[in-house]
Design an enzyme around this catalytic site. Structure first.
Site, mmCIF file in Angstrom:
data_model
loop_
_atom_site.group_PDB
_atom_site.id
_atom_site.type_symbol
_atom_site.label_atom_id
_atom_site.label_comp_id
_atom_site.label_asym_id
_atom_site.label_seq_id
_atom_site.Cartn_x
_atom_site.Cartn_y
_atom_site.Cartn_z
ATOM 1 N N PHE A 1 6.028 -3.391 3.859
ATOM 2 C CA PHE A 1 7.196 -3.603 4.717
ATOM 3 C C PHE A 1 8.163 -2.458 4.494
ATOM 4 C CE2 PHE A 1 10.937 -6.427 6.019
ATOM 5 C CZ PHE A 1 10.630 -6.301 7.360
ATOM 6 N N TYR B 1 11.789 -7.579 -20.422
ATOM 7 C CA TYR B 1 10.666 -7.540 -19.485
ATOM 8 C C TYR B 1 9.645 -8.658 -19.752
ATOM 9 C CZ TYR B 1 7.556 -5.654 -15.978
ATOM 10 O OH TYR B 1 6.793 -5.519 -14.853
ATOM 11 N N CYS C 1 0.794 -1.243 0.000
ATOM 12 C CA CYS C 1 0.000 0.000 0.000
ATOM 13 C C CYS C 1 0.816 1.278 0.000
ATOM 14 C CB CYS C 1 -0.895 0.016 1.240
ATOM 15 S SG CYS C 1 0.044 0.128 2.806
ATOM 16 N N ALA D 1 5.704 -5.497 -4.847
ATOM 17 C CA ALA D 1 6.928 -5.566 -5.650
ATOM 18 C C ALA D 1 8.071 -5.751 -4.669
ATOM 19 C CB ALA D 1 7.116 -4.303 -6.470
#
Length: 409
Positions: free
Chosen positions: A84, A245, A59, A150
């Site tokens: 985190f 990618y 978030c 991510a």
């Protein structure tokens, strides 16, 4: 007390400005408030039928933060967030996300909204248990779950094995122009192909396994509302970046994410819900900034899209996702979501438009250090890169001493 200047090397910024991060988060909140007024969106308190309780996994920055802001400040949703972050102390700075979370909580509470933010490992079952307890404590159920993680590492909750992700091509070396945003220097960079377990390990970290585990445990705990929907974020991008990618290690992880979305969708259909992957537009992020060719491509993309009036940052795109894809029914209620043949929401539609990509294909081979100002939106990508870390934000006095690194005002 100290004056905080950005510490940057090779498109990586290793510090953050607390006041700048807070101001940038407030700017995003104000944008959403302005869009709410423009669209006439009704909050729950105003009789709207948008999201009521939203969980955002990841978030603190980027699309996750923008999603949480959109849910709270356009629709009046109560939100729970988990990320985190490195916590700040009086003398040591925290991560940008730590300051962003502090600011979001402050502003949401001031608006009379419920908010709970957990600084914890989102991959851990213990964190999921904590979130489930919070939902039950609020005596509510979640009707929207945003999955926007991510991370470079993940510990498997069952085996306790630590897995690491890499951004590498598969099968062959990838070479491309690397643009240093701060100096304007262009060099040729090469990335060696993935070796050994690097592909499956990246899928283990960045794929859909953890997302699926979140939904399974939330459902088993009985904290999902009827009709609950969940969305994870992905990127496809132009053909020129596919080797590094979409067809590389991260791409394999994103394909796994998209595949597992179908499993999650089937599970949620039992309670009238659904799962989607939203394919978003390319943006300057902490990770995209270090991938060869990507920074130069984004600089050209921004220039082309700004000229066409279609450029969006994180907050503009997520506000559009909510208002024009998810909550388009009467009084902003959930409605049928337009998707492609793979059940993906295509928020990258403006980026991959034929006329946009044709213009980019024309410009990319002509870019040099001498003509950067004419071919690349160097000021735009530089600003976005700095603003992620709380720098170059209008209205902040960067010459002022910061007495306490743990405070955002």
């Amino acid at each position: 007390m100290a004056v905080i200047k950005p510490m940057i090397r090779s498109n990586i910024c290793i510090n953050a400005h607390p006041i700048g991060c807070a101001k940038e988060t407030v700017n995003q909140i104000n944008y959403v408030k302005s869009q709410k007024a423009k669209r006439g969106t009704k909050t729950l308190a105003e009789g709207g039928k948008g999201p009521k309780t939203v969980l955002v996994v990841g978030c603190s920055t980027g699309y996750g933060l923008a999603s949480r802001i959109s849910a709270a400040f356009e629709y009046g949703a109560d939100t729970i967030g988990v990320s985190f972050e490195k916590e700040a102390t009086q003398t040591k700075g925290g991560t940008p996300g730590w300051y962003n979370n502090l600011t979001f909580d402050r502003e949401a509470k001031a608006a009379g909204l419920k908010t709970a933010t957990f600084n914890a490992d989102a991959f851990a079952d213990e964190t999921r248990a904590t979130i489930i307890n919070q939902i039950k404590e609020w005596n509510t159920k979640v009707d929207l779950i945003i999955y926007s993680l991510a991370s470079p590492v993940r510990i498997d909750p069952d085996t306790k094995v630590l897995y690491k992700s890499v951004i590498k091509p598969i099968g062959q070396v990838y070479s491309g122009a690397s643009l240093d945003m701060m100096t304007g220097k262009i060099t040729q960079a090469s990335t060696q192909p993935a070796e050994g377990d690097e592909i499956p390990n990246t899928v283990k970290v960045m794929g859909g396994e953890d997302w699926e585990r979140w939904i399974k445990q939330l459902k088993e705990a009985g904290v999902l509302a009827d009709g609950c929907r969940t969305i994870a974020y992905s990127y496809i991008g132009p053909s020129l970046s596919h080797a590094i990618y979409r067809d590389g290690t991260i791409g394999e992880a994103k394909k796994d994410l998209e595949k597992r979305a179908h499993n999650i969708d089937a599970s949620l259909k039992e309670i009238g819900g659904a799962a989607y992957v939203s394919v978003n537009k390319g943006l300057i992020t902490r990770s995209s900034s270090v991938i060869p060719i990507i920074t130069q491509y984004l600089g050209v993309l921004f220039k082309v899209m700004k000229a066409k009036g279609t450029h969006e940052g994180c907050i503009e795109q997520m506000e559009r996702l909510f208002a024009e894809r998810l909550y388009t029914g009467a009084d902003n209620s959930p409605a049928k979501v337009p998707v492609d043949s793979e059940n993906r929401i295509r928020m990258d539609d403006w980026e991959l438009a034929a006329d946009v990509q044709a213009e980019i294909d024309r410009i990319m081979p002509t870019v040099t250090e001498e003509n950067l100002e004419q071919t690349v939106d160097i000021a735009g990508i530089r600003h976005d890169f700095l603003a992620i870390n709380g720098f170059d934000v209008e209205g902040v006095d960067y010459s002022a001493d910061v007495a306490d690194m743990s405070k955002i005002d």
